[in-house]
Design a protein around this motif. Structure first.
Motif, PDB file in Angstrom:
ATOM      1  N   GLN A 178      27.415   4.133  49.121  1.00  0.00           N
ATOM      2  CA  GLN A 178      27.728   4.750  50.255  1.00  0.00           C
ATOM      3  C   GLN A 178      28.083   3.511  51.393  1.00  0.00           C
ATOM      4  OE1 GLN A 178      26.275   8.344  51.056  1.00  0.00           O
ATOM      5  NE2 GLN A 178      26.981   8.699  53.127  1.00  0.00           N
ATOM      6  N   ARG A 215      31.662   5.337  42.003  1.00  0.00           N
ATOM      7  CA  ARG A 215      32.320   6.258  42.783  1.00  0.00           C
ATOM      8  C   ARG A 215      31.650   5.715  44.405  1.00  0.00           C
ATOM      9  NH1 ARG A 215      34.905  10.619  40.628  1.00  0.00           N
ATOM     10  NH2 ARG A 215      34.737  10.351  38.442  1.00  0.00           N
ATOM     11  N   ILE A 217      31.465   6.537  48.596  1.00  0.00           N
ATOM     12  CA  ILE A 217      31.272   7.488  49.781  1.00  0.00           C
ATOM     13  C   ILE A 217      31.373   6.646  50.733  1.00  0.00           C
ATOM     14  CG2 ILE A 217      30.112   9.298  50.812  1.00  0.00           C
ATOM     15  CD1 ILE A 217      28.631   9.633  48.013  1.00  0.00           C
ATOM     16  N   GLY A 238      34.618   9.847  48.123  1.00  0.00           N
ATOM     17  CA  GLY A 238      33.901  10.931  49.040  1.00  0.00           C
ATOM     18  C   GLY A 238      33.844  10.695  50.231  1.00  0.00           C
ATOM     19  N   GLY A 240      31.505  11.201  54.002  1.00  0.00           N
ATOM     20  CA  GLY A 240      30.452  11.891  54.506  1.00  0.00           C
ATOM     21  C   GLY A 240      30.973  12.480  55.949  1.00  0.00           C
ATOM     22  N   GLN A 261      30.680  15.337  51.735  1.00  0.00           N
ATOM     23  CA  GLN A 261      29.242  15.370  51.785  1.00  0.00           C
ATOM     24  C   GLN A 261      28.977  15.481  53.295  1.00  0.00           C
ATOM     25  OE1 GLN A 261      27.507  11.318  52.316  1.00  0.00           O
ATOM     26  NE2 GLN A 261      26.112  11.884  50.536  1.00  0.00           N
TER      27      GLN A 261
END
Ligand code: CP3
Length: 319
Positions: A178, A215, A217, A238, A240, A261
């Motif tokens: 992330q 992946r 984010i 993804g 957030g 998210q």
């Protein structure tokens, strides 16, 4: 977000033993234990490595400390120091973080995901330029406006170091990474493209080149309407979202592009009661038709009652 931390008594006791927050981040045995504390206590689906986005400036050899009650302190960076930033020792200085991830990977149940992370270059730069947290990120915005070429060099070095950090974390066992751009929302629209989207896209591309299946984010806090452009142009898997993002926008415009998210207001979690239940249900109802990771819309705060976290998780897990 900030899954471990001061709201947990077991964190506070390990923190007191370690001395400083930085020592804790550099101590793989204790940092691994702290990473696991929330998953031991709660029925969670993922753990996030216990570290900090400011480990990247630390890895550049910048002076970093965390002052109780005040937050992070660094030596403000100037033109000479920007010119001297050297990534050659970044991997070596981040080795304790990678070791933490390796330890957690060995101990974490297979069905739980381990999240690695870094700060986005813009957000990390705001701390490096000011030397501390600021309410308006004024020093970095001023440097970017006054000396964009110089600021670009700082961002470029941060892109390189972030890629080294994320790839090291992925090799050590992170399943997902992330990128936290906590101060993206303060940027004007052109600067959002230049200082948030463009560096993030470079990180995503470079990480994917080496780690094809990972992946990623992105969390551009405060991006609002610009979230859609951020997702399209950075290529994150993804996104957030903070608690200000309308759920219908997240459902209609973001979920078709990426997993979403978020986005419970951390203070609604502190307040608890029927308001908490309503807020959780609204999020679950809006997001049920697409890819979704339930989370807070920003970090959990130290005042959060543990009973409220338990209530939240039971409701989300459908117990
Ligand atoms: O979520 C987790 O458990 C992983 C650990 C994590 C921390 N920081 C630990 C931490 C993560 C993901 C971060 C990210 C981070 N750090 C961000 C981006 C996300 C966000 O919150 O916006 C930023 C901007 C930072 C920089 C930073 N670190 C600040 C501003 C502070 C002071 C804040 C405070 O509440 O005192 C920190 C310290 C910090 N990082 C703490 C923790 C648990 C508190 C340290 C302590 O006193 O024990």
């Amino acid at each position: 977000m900030r899954q471990a931390g001061r709201y947990l008594p077991e964190y506070r006791s390990l923190r007191a033993e370690a001395g400083s927050f930085l020592d804790l981040c550099l101590d793989p045995v204790r940092a691994a234990e702290i990473t696991l504390q929330p998953v031991r206590r709660f029925d969670l689906d993922a753990a996030i490595v216990f570290s900090d986005i400011l480990m990247v400036p630390y890895a550049f050899g910048r002076n970093l400390s965390f002052v109780a009650g005040e937050g992070p302190k660094l030596d403000p960076i100037d033109a000479g120091a920007i010119a001297g930033l050297d990534v050659s020792r970044v991997a070596e200085r981040l080795a304790p973080v990678f070791e933490t991830i390796g330890r957690v990977d060995d101990l974490l149940a297979d069905e739980l995901s381990l999240i690695g992370f870094c700060g986005a270059p813009w957000t990390v730069a705001t701390y490096m330029v000011a030397g501390h947290g600021t309410s308006d990120q004024g020093p970095a915005r001023l440097m970017a406006a006054r000396e964009p070429e110089l600021f670009q060099v700082l961002i470029d070095r941060l892109v390189e170091a972030s890629v080294i950090s994320l790839l090291g974390q992925i090799r050590a066992g992170a399943d997902v990474v992330q990128i936290f751009d906590s101060w993206a929302g303060i940027l004007n629209d052109d600067d959002f493209d230049r200082w948030s989207i463009a560096p993030t896209r470079r990180i995503v591309e470079a990480v994917r080149k080496e780690a094809h299946a990972i992946r990623i984010i992105g969390f551009p806090k405060g991006a609002g309407l610009r979230l859609e452009r951020y997702v399209r142009q950075t290529g994150v898997d993804g996104v957030g979202i903070d608690w200000t993002v309308p759920l219908d926008f997240a459902r209609d415009r973001l979920q078709p592009l990426a997993a979403v998210q978020g986005n419970l207001d951390p203070l609604v979690l502190v307040a608890g009661g029927a308001g908490l239940d309503r807020a959780i249900d609204a999020i679950l109802e809006a997001m049920r038709g697409g890819r979704f990771i339930f989370n807070l819309g920003h970090g959990i705060v130290p005042e959060t009652p543990i009973a409220h976290v338990e209530r939240l998780i039971a409701r989300v897990q459908g117990d």
